[in-house]
Design a protein around this motif. Structure first.
Motif, PDB file in Angstrom:
ATOM      1  N   ILE A   1       1.626  -3.760  -7.468  1.00 21.87           N
ATOM      2  CA  ILE A   1       1.956  -3.639  -6.051  1.00 21.87           C
ATOM      3  C   ILE A   1       2.940  -2.487  -5.907  1.00 21.87           C
ATOM      4  O   ILE A   1       4.055  -2.537  -6.435  1.00 21.87           O
ATOM      5  CB  ILE A   1       2.568  -4.944  -5.498  1.00 21.87           C
ATOM      6  CG1 ILE A   1       1.493  -6.055  -5.485  1.00 21.87           C
ATOM      7  CG2 ILE A   1       3.128  -4.736  -4.106  1.00 21.87           C
ATOM      8  CD1 ILE A   1       2.009  -7.399  -5.016  1.00 21.87           C
ATOM      9  N   VAL A   2       2.523  -1.438  -5.208  1.00 22.47           N
ATOM     10  CA  VAL A   2       3.357  -0.245  -5.045  1.00 22.47           C
ATOM     11  C   VAL A   2       4.351  -0.426  -3.900  1.00 22.47           C
ATOM     12  O   VAL A   2       5.489   0.023  -3.983  1.00 22.47           O
ATOM     13  CB  VAL A   2       2.469   0.997  -4.800  1.00 22.47           C
ATOM     14  CG1 VAL A   2       3.326   2.246  -4.599  1.00 22.47           C
ATOM     15  CG2 VAL A   2       1.501   1.195  -5.961  1.00 22.47           C
ATOM     16  N   LYS A   3       3.905  -1.071  -2.835  1.00 20.17           N
ATOM     17  CA  LYS A   3       4.763  -1.314  -1.671  1.00 20.17           C
ATOM     18  C   LYS A   3       4.918  -2.817  -1.460  1.00 20.17           C
ATOM     19  O   LYS A   3       3.940  -3.519  -1.216  1.00 20.17           O
ATOM     20  CB  LYS A   3       4.157  -0.671  -0.416  1.00 20.17           C
ATOM     21  CG  LYS A   3       4.193   0.844  -0.410  1.00 20.17           C
ATOM     22  CD  LYS A   3       5.611   1.369  -0.195  1.00 20.17           C
ATOM     23  CE  LYS A   3       5.645   2.874  -0.071  1.00 20.17           C
ATOM     24  NZ  LYS A   3       7.000   3.383   0.212  1.00 20.17           N
ATOM     25  N   GLY A   4       6.156  -3.298  -1.565  1.00 24.32           N
ATOM     26  CA  GLY A   4       6.406  -4.726  -1.440  1.00 24.32           C
ATOM     27  C   GLY A   4       6.557  -5.170   0.006  1.00 24.32           C
ATOM     28  O   GLY A   4       6.564  -4.346   0.940  1.00 24.32           O
ATOM     29  N   GLU A   5       6.669  -6.478   0.200  1.00 23.34           N
ATOM     30  CA  GLU A   5       6.828  -7.041   1.548  1.00 23.34           C
ATOM     31  C   GLU A   5       8.106  -6.517   2.199  1.00 23.34           C
ATOM     32  O   GLU A   5       9.156  -6.449   1.572  1.00 23.34           O
ATOM     33  CB  GLU A   5       6.862  -8.567   1.474  1.00 23.34           C
ATOM     34  CG  GLU A   5       5.546  -9.177   1.008  1.00 23.34           C
ATOM     35  CD  GLU A   5       5.609 -10.689   0.900  1.00 23.34           C
ATOM     36  OE1 GLU A   5       6.667 -11.261   1.203  1.00 23.34           O
ATOM     37  OE2 GLU A   5       4.592 -11.292   0.496  1.00 23.34           O
TER      38      GLU A   5
ATOM     39  N   GLU B   1      -3.698   7.000  16.856  1.00 23.62           N
ATOM     40  CA  GLU B   1      -2.671   8.004  17.113  1.00 23.62           C
ATOM     41  C   GLU B   1      -1.399   7.390  17.687  1.00 23.62           C
ATOM     42  O   GLU B   1      -0.298   7.880  17.456  1.00 23.62           O
ATOM     43  CB  GLU B   1      -3.198   9.072  18.073  1.00 23.62           C
ATOM     44  CG  GLU B   1      -4.306   9.935  17.470  1.00 23.62           C
ATOM     45  CD  GLU B   1      -4.764  11.011  18.415  1.00 23.62           C
ATOM     46  OE1 GLU B   1      -4.182  11.117  19.517  1.00 23.62           O
ATOM     47  OE2 GLU B   1      -5.694  11.751  18.064  1.00 23.62           O
ATOM     48  N   SER B   2      -1.547   6.284  18.445  1.00 23.20           N
ATOM     49  CA  SER B   2      -0.379   5.671  19.091  1.00 23.20           C
ATOM     50  C   SER B   2       0.471   4.850  18.127  1.00 23.20           C
ATOM     51  O   SER B   2       1.564   4.428  18.464  1.00 23.20           O
ATOM     52  CB  SER B   2      -0.833   4.781  20.253  1.00 23.20           C
ATOM     53  OG  SER B   2      -1.650   3.728  19.774  1.00 23.20           O
ATOM     54  N   VAL B   3      -0.034   4.608  16.910  1.00 26.63           N
ATOM     55  CA  VAL B   3       0.697   3.824  15.916  1.00 26.63           C
ATOM     56  C   VAL B   3       1.105   4.746  14.774  1.00 26.63           C
ATOM     57  O   VAL B   3       0.256   5.304  14.075  1.00 26.63           O
ATOM     58  CB  VAL B   3      -0.169   2.665  15.377  1.00 26.63           C
ATOM     59  CG1 VAL B   3       0.588   1.887  14.318  1.00 26.63           C
ATOM     60  CG2 VAL B   3      -0.579   1.737  16.515  1.00 26.63           C
ATOM     61  N   GLN B   4       2.404   4.917  14.595  1.00 25.89           N
ATOM     62  CA  GLN B   4       2.901   5.855  13.599  1.00 25.89           C
ATOM     63  C   GLN B   4       3.033   5.239  12.212  1.00 25.89           C
ATOM     64  O   GLN B   4       2.791   5.898  11.198  1.00 25.89           O
ATOM     65  CB  GLN B   4       4.268   6.405  14.047  1.00 25.89           C
ATOM     66  CG  GLN B   4       4.245   7.103  15.388  1.00 25.89           C
ATOM     67  CD  GLN B   4       3.313   8.298  15.411  1.00 25.89           C
ATOM     68  OE1 GLN B   4       3.223   9.051  14.439  1.00 25.89           O
ATOM     69  NE2 GLN B   4       2.592   8.470  16.517  1.00 25.89           N
ATOM     70  N   GLU B   5       3.434   3.974  12.150  1.00 22.49           N
ATOM     71  CA  GLU B   5       3.688   3.341  10.867  1.00 22.49           C
ATOM     72  C   GLU B   5       3.554   1.829  10.983  1.00 22.49           C
ATOM     73  O   GLU B   5       3.396   1.292  12.080  1.00 22.49           O
ATOM     74  CB  GLU B   5       5.091   3.704  10.356  1.00 22.49           C
ATOM     75  CG  GLU B   5       6.199   3.306  11.309  1.00 22.49           C
ATOM     76  CD  GLU B   5       7.562   3.796  10.881  1.00 22.49           C
ATOM     77  OE1 GLU B   5       7.618   4.762  10.089  1.00 22.49           O
ATOM     78  OE2 GLU B   5       8.570   3.212  11.327  1.00 22.49           O
TER      79      GLU B   5
ATOM     80  N   THR C   1       8.079  -0.121   4.698  1.00 26.02           N
ATOM     81  CA  THR C   1       7.375   0.638   5.731  1.00 26.02           C
ATOM     82  C   THR C   1       6.303   1.510   5.096  1.00 26.02           C
ATOM     83  O   THR C   1       6.530   2.135   4.045  1.00 26.02           O
ATOM     84  CB  THR C   1       8.365   1.516   6.516  1.00 26.02           C
ATOM     85  OG1 THR C   1       9.350   0.670   7.129  1.00 26.02           O
ATOM     86  CG2 THR C   1       7.652   2.308   7.605  1.00 26.02           C
ATOM     87  N   VAL C   2       5.138   1.557   5.735  1.00 25.71           N
ATOM     88  CA  VAL C   2       4.016   2.349   5.226  1.00 25.71           C
ATOM     89  C   VAL C   2       3.400   3.164   6.359  1.00 25.71           C
ATOM     90  O   VAL C   2       3.578   2.856   7.537  1.00 25.71           O
ATOM     91  CB  VAL C   2       2.930   1.445   4.590  1.00 25.71           C
ATOM     92  CG1 VAL C   2       3.465   0.750   3.358  1.00 25.71           C
ATOM     93  CG2 VAL C   2       2.422   0.406   5.596  1.00 25.71           C
ATOM     94  N   VAL C   3       2.668   4.210   5.986  1.00 25.24           N
ATOM     95  CA  VAL C   3       1.971   5.051   6.958  1.00 25.24           C
ATOM     96  C   VAL C   3       0.482   5.085   6.618  1.00 25.24           C
ATOM     97  O   VAL C   3       0.060   4.566   5.576  1.00 25.24           O
ATOM     98  CB  VAL C   3       2.552   6.487   6.966  1.00 25.24           C
ATOM     99  CG1 VAL C   3       4.005   6.485   7.400  1.00 25.24           C
ATOM    100  CG2 VAL C   3       2.417   7.121   5.579  1.00 25.24           C
ATOM    101  N   SER C   4      -0.304   5.690   7.487  1.00 21.90           N
ATOM    102  CA  SER C   4      -1.755   5.752   7.296  1.00 21.90           C
ATOM    103  C   SER C   4      -2.118   6.348   5.939  1.00 21.90           C
ATOM    104  O   SER C   4      -1.520   7.343   5.497  1.00 21.90           O
ATOM    105  CB  SER C   4      -2.396   6.590   8.404  1.00 21.90           C
ATOM    106  OG  SER C   4      -2.265   5.957   9.659  1.00 21.90           O
TER     107      SER C   4
END
Length: 415
Positions: free
Chosen positions: A59-63, A12-16, A66-69
């Protein structure tokens, strides 16, 4: 059959988080539980393992993104790792086919670098599987003196790269004397972990009434005890080494029992008194300082403490500390002495009310019963939030630590 690789569920303390490194590129095979990608949060770098054997398709998200849970970051085709070469070859055909095709196959990181540097990817040769252009291919292309456009005819007398400075010197005229030293600058974005560390340190200095009190402790008794029992201790506790940090943790636990105001935290307008001692131990890593927590340290033996600290140190260097292991903590100990610090002012680890700083053991002449003796001394520093802890309690806490370290029997006898 296509499958998804998702971001693990953050606490919960980590948003992204941020995609730090892809260890596999499209077309490459992997085995179940093999690390595919590293995701950096503001607390730790989290490794994402492969959910099954397969081949990475997309690869959908590159280096750097920002990503979320639970967000989808890649697509893979499930199957035996041994089938990977066939899958890769059928997907990419041949290098000749690639060059004749208008489609350029490049990793997301390579595309990003090429875009930033103005490089035409059609001029870059891919060394990845199936002719995939990697970030290293673009960097090599730039390093070799390529212009940010389609390749042109070789230029006759242009210096190639900074590394060939000495070989290019004869081409210079006497009027253009070589520089004695290069004024090199490198600009890199702050990592999410480093940014969070900076944010918390600034928060601690601006939102607390922080004050530091100092004392010094004679380390001779602990050093003699350690020298006498070190080998026997290691044999009796399955290779666990007897260090100094264990004594300070045990001394801190006892001191926190005596002075509960030091073992508090502030929650709004409420002071929370903790009836347990969760001791955070600061560990330095290449990516920054992390503080894993020894849970219920009051129930741990000296061997348990030493074993726990050693385990934290090894896993922190390998990036294996989990987020949960760094959550909470009621009091923190940091040891700048391992790097040679003689004295410093440690900064609070909010919402904790205090932090103990250990320093280098330095031999100094001391007055003992009217005589001058050379003793191994260590400066101790206790930084505390003056809103929660009075100066009297802070000094008493530090004196209690000093007395127990100078007479280790007090730790055992709780005196």
């Amino acid at each position: 059959m296509s499958n998804e690789i998702k971001v693990p569920t953050f606490p919960e303390s980590v948003q992204e988080g941020t995609i730090a490194t892809w260890h596999k590129q499209p077309g490459e095979a992997f085995s179940r539980d093999e690390v595919i990608v590293d995701i950096e949060t503001d607390k730790v770098v989290q490794e994402v393992p492969a959910p099954a054997d397969g081949v990475l398709q997309e690869i959908v998200k590159g280096e750097g993104e920002t990503v979320v849970s639970n967000e989808v970051i890649a697509i893979f085709s499930a199957g035996s790792a041994g089938e990977a070469p066939a899958a890769a070859s059928s997907e990419s055909s041949t290098p000749a086919a690639k060059s004749s095709s208008a489609e350029i196959v490049a990793a997301p990181a390579a595309k990003k670098m090429a875009s930033e540097k103005g490089i035409d990817l059609a001029a870059v040769s891919g060394t990845g599987k199936g002719g995939l252009i990697t970030k290293e291919d673009v960097a090599s292309y730039i390093k070799n003196g390529a212009a940010p456009a389609a390749p042109a005819a070789p230029a006759p007398a242009t210096p190639v790269a900074p590394s060939t400075k000495s070989s290019a010197a004869p081409a210079q005229t006497p009027a253009a004397a070589p520089m004695r030293g290069e004024r090199i600058e490198k600009r890199v974005p702050m990592t999410r972990l480093r940014a969070r560390i900076a944010e918390r340190l600034l928060e601690a200095s601006q939102s607390t009434a922080m004050l530091t009190t100092f004392n010094e402790v004679n380390m001779a008794p602990i050093m003699e005890l350690r020298a006498k029992y070190k080998e026997q201790f290691e044999k009796s506790h399955n290779g666990t080494r007897l260090g100094f940090m264990g004594f300070f943790v045990k001394a801190a636990v006892e001191a926190l029992r005596r002075l509960p105001a030091v073992n508090t935290s502030l929650d709004g307008n409420d002071i929370v008194y903790h009836g347990y001692q969760d001791i955070g131990v600061a560990v330095s890593t290449e990516k920054g300082l992390v503080v894993p927590v020894l849970r219920n340290a009051e129930n741990m033996s000296l061997a348990d403490v030493e074993s726990g600290i050693r385990d934290f140190g090894m896993r922190a260097r390998d990036g294996k500390i989990s987020i949960d292991e760094m959550m909470g903590g009621t009091f923190t100990i940091t040891n700048g002495g391992v790097f040679g610090s003689l004295m410093s002012t440690p900064i609070l680890n909010p919402p904790q009310a205090a932090i103990l700083g250990m320093h280098k053991i330095q031999e100094r002449p001391m007055a003992v019963n009217g005589e001058v003796k050379v003793l191994p001394m260590m400066y101790l520093a206790l930084s505390y939030d003056h809103r929660l802890i009075d100066g009297k309690e802070a000094v008493q806490f530090l004196v209690a630590i000093k007395n127990m370290i100078e007479d280790p029997a007090r730790i055992l006898l709780e005196l």
